[in-house]
Design a protein around this motif. Structure first.
Motif, mmCIF file in Angstrom:
data_model
loop_
_atom_site.group_PDB
_atom_site.id
_atom_site.type_symbol
_atom_site.label_atom_id
_atom_site.label_comp_id
_atom_site.label_asym_id
_atom_site.label_seq_id
_atom_site.Cartn_x
_atom_site.Cartn_y
_atom_site.Cartn_z
ATOM 1 N N LEU A 158 -5.593 -3.808 11.975
ATOM 2 C CA LEU A 158 -4.862 -4.379 10.854
ATOM 3 C C LEU A 158 -5.679 -5.427 10.106
ATOM 4 C CD1 LEU A 158 -1.987 -4.138 9.612
ATOM 5 C CD2 LEU A 158 -1.356 -6.111 10.983
ATOM 6 N N ARG A 165 -5.165 -2.285 4.819
ATOM 7 C CA ARG A 165 -4.488 -2.873 3.661
ATOM 8 C C ARG A 165 -4.060 -1.799 2.670
ATOM 9 N NH1 ARG A 165 -5.183 -8.657 2.985
ATOM 10 N NH2 ARG A 165 -6.416 -9.481 4.701
ATOM 11 N N TYR A 168 -0.822 0.052 4.491
ATOM 12 C CA TYR A 168 0.443 -0.694 4.532
ATOM 13 C C TYR A 168 0.638 -1.461 3.224
ATOM 14 C CZ TYR A 168 -0.006 0.211 9.539
ATOM 15 O OH TYR A 168 -0.155 0.806 10.755
ATOM 16 N N ASP A 170 3.074 -3.260 2.422
ATOM 17 C CA ASP A 170 3.640 -4.560 2.796
ATOM 18 C C ASP A 170 2.766 -5.208 3.868
ATOM 19 O OD1 ASP A 170 5.896 -3.978 1.114
ATOM 20 O OD2 ASP A 170 6.660 -2.704 2.720
ATOM 21 N N TRP A 171 1.468 -5.233 3.622
ATOM 22 C CA TRP A 171 0.508 -5.644 4.645
ATOM 23 C C TRP A 171 0.805 -7.034 5.182
ATOM 24 C CZ3 TRP A 171 -2.908 -9.575 5.507
ATOM 25 C CH2 TRP A 171 -3.843 -9.381 6.534
ATOM 26 N N VAL A 174 3.637 -6.972 7.702
ATOM 27 C CA VAL A 174 3.199 -6.281 8.919
ATOM 28 C C VAL A 174 2.262 -7.187 9.721
ATOM 29 C CG1 VAL A 174 1.946 -4.289 9.827
ATOM 30 C CG2 VAL A 174 3.504 -4.009 7.886
ATOM 31 N N LYS A 226 8.698 0.556 8.550
ATOM 32 C CA LYS A 226 7.421 0.318 7.887
ATOM 33 C C LYS A 226 7.290 1.255 6.698
ATOM 34 C CE LYS A 226 4.229 -1.646 11.267
ATOM 35 N NZ LYS A 226 5.048 -1.796 12.450
ATOM 36 N N ARG A 227 6.623 0.743 5.685
ATOM 37 C CA ARG A 227 6.293 1.548 4.528
ATOM 38 C C ARG A 227 4.791 1.786 4.539
ATOM 39 N NH1 ARG A 227 5.944 0.447 -1.232
ATOM 40 N NH2 ARG A 227 5.849 -1.777 -0.701
ATOM 41 N N MET A 228 4.398 3.050 4.386
ATOM 42 C CA MET A 228 2.980 3.392 4.417
ATOM 43 C C MET A 228 2.603 4.174 3.171
ATOM 44 S SD MET A 228 2.352 4.515 8.386
ATOM 45 C CE MET A 228 2.797 3.428 9.737
ATOM 46 N N TYR A 256 8.168 6.641 15.330
ATOM 47 C CA TYR A 256 8.673 6.547 13.963
ATOM 48 C C TYR A 256 9.742 7.616 13.770
ATOM 49 C CZ TYR A 256 4.800 3.450 12.818
ATOM 50 O OH TYR A 256 3.936 2.381 12.775
#
Length: 281
Positions: A158, A165, A168, A170-171, A174, A226-228, A256
């Motif tokens: 991460l 970055r 994600y 919303d890095w 996270v 999580k949003r990816m 997930y």
């Protein structure tokens, strides 16, 4: 983790304003939040006792005292358990040393379970959030098999991988959750040299990590979303569940769980087909 108890208590004192606990807030204060004397008064212990506790040189402290301090500092359940853990590092270290060898292995039955989960990304995390095993769809989403073995660690990926970055959107959220969970793990294993090495590496390599680590936040990661932004599948919105592996206190299964009929479910189905048709590198 030397001095963790004092650093944790100071960080929690700093976020409580005197007015919130019925104390006068006027007057000049050298530090934000509550003074040590005020915490001691509200918790019903002597100032000297609290100071020695915060300095890490106090006697064995009772649950009653820790609970009283936790109430004053408005700790949630996770923070309160963390306080108990770091307040008794010697007992905690003995308990952990009796848990077995440090080598992390995933038993064959758990690997088989991973392979049977074919419609959802799944993987197993061990100590320090090392990635120990994954299924095909989990690999297609995150790319574990393409990472060098040393880099199969979620905090390292991460904070030190530029790709994270991009993956994600919303890095920052996270990252904050990851550091809070890593510190929770660190509190339970105060003598873990590999973890100390990891924290040092991340501190040198990432200003964001240094800042978040200094906040002393602790948080469980039991479920969430999580949003990816996947380079092949596009945007994926994925709730997740984190399950403790029975018989393996330091291993968790992360799955997930895309909403049935959602665009994410369809994109994962297409991603699975793409991954199956793509030769391994």
């Amino acid at each position: 983790m030397d001095g963790e108890l004092g650093a944790f208590l100071r960080s929690r004192r700093a976020r409580i304003q005197p007015e919130e606990v019925g104390l006068p807030g006027h007057g000049r204060r050298r530090v934000p939040g509550l003074r040590r004397e005020e915490v001691a008064q509200l918790a019903g212990v002597s100032v000297d006792y609290y100071i020695r506790l915060e300095q890490g040189r106090g006697p064995s402290v009772s649950d009653a005292v820790l609970d009283a301090i936790g109430r004053v500092l408005r700790l949630d359940d996770t923070e309160q358990e963390y306080l108990r853990t770091v307040a008794r590092p010697a007992a905690n270290a003995r308990r952990k040393s009796a848990a077995g060898p440090a080598t992390q292995r995933v038993r064959p039955g758990l690997r088989l379970l991973l392979d049977t989960i074919d419609k959802a990304p799944a993987f197993v995390l061990g100590r320090r959030m090392d990635v120990l095993a994954w299924n095909a769809l989990g690999d297609a989403v995150v790319g574990f098999s393409r990472m060098p073995p040393k880099e199969r660690n979620m905090p390292r990926h991460l904070f030190l991988s530029p790709r994270a970055r991009e993956l994600y959107p919303d890095w920052h959220a996270v990252a904050a959750e990851t550091v809070a969970y890593l510190r929770l793990d660190a509190g339970s294993h105060p003598r873990d040299r590999q973890l100390a090495t990891l924290v040092g590496e991340l501190s040198l390599g990432s200003e964001d990590f240094r800042r978040l680590w200094a906040d002393h936040q602790v948080k469980e990661k039991t479920y969430g979303a999580k949003r990816m932004s996947h380079p092949v599948a596009g945007e994926l919105v994925m709730p997740y569940e984190t399950l403790t592996v029975s018989g393996e206190r330091d291993q968790t299964l992360v799955v997930y769980t895309p909403e049935p009929g959602s665009p994410t479910e369809e994109r994962l189905r297409l991603l699975a087909g793409w991954a199956a048709a793509t030769p391994a590198v």
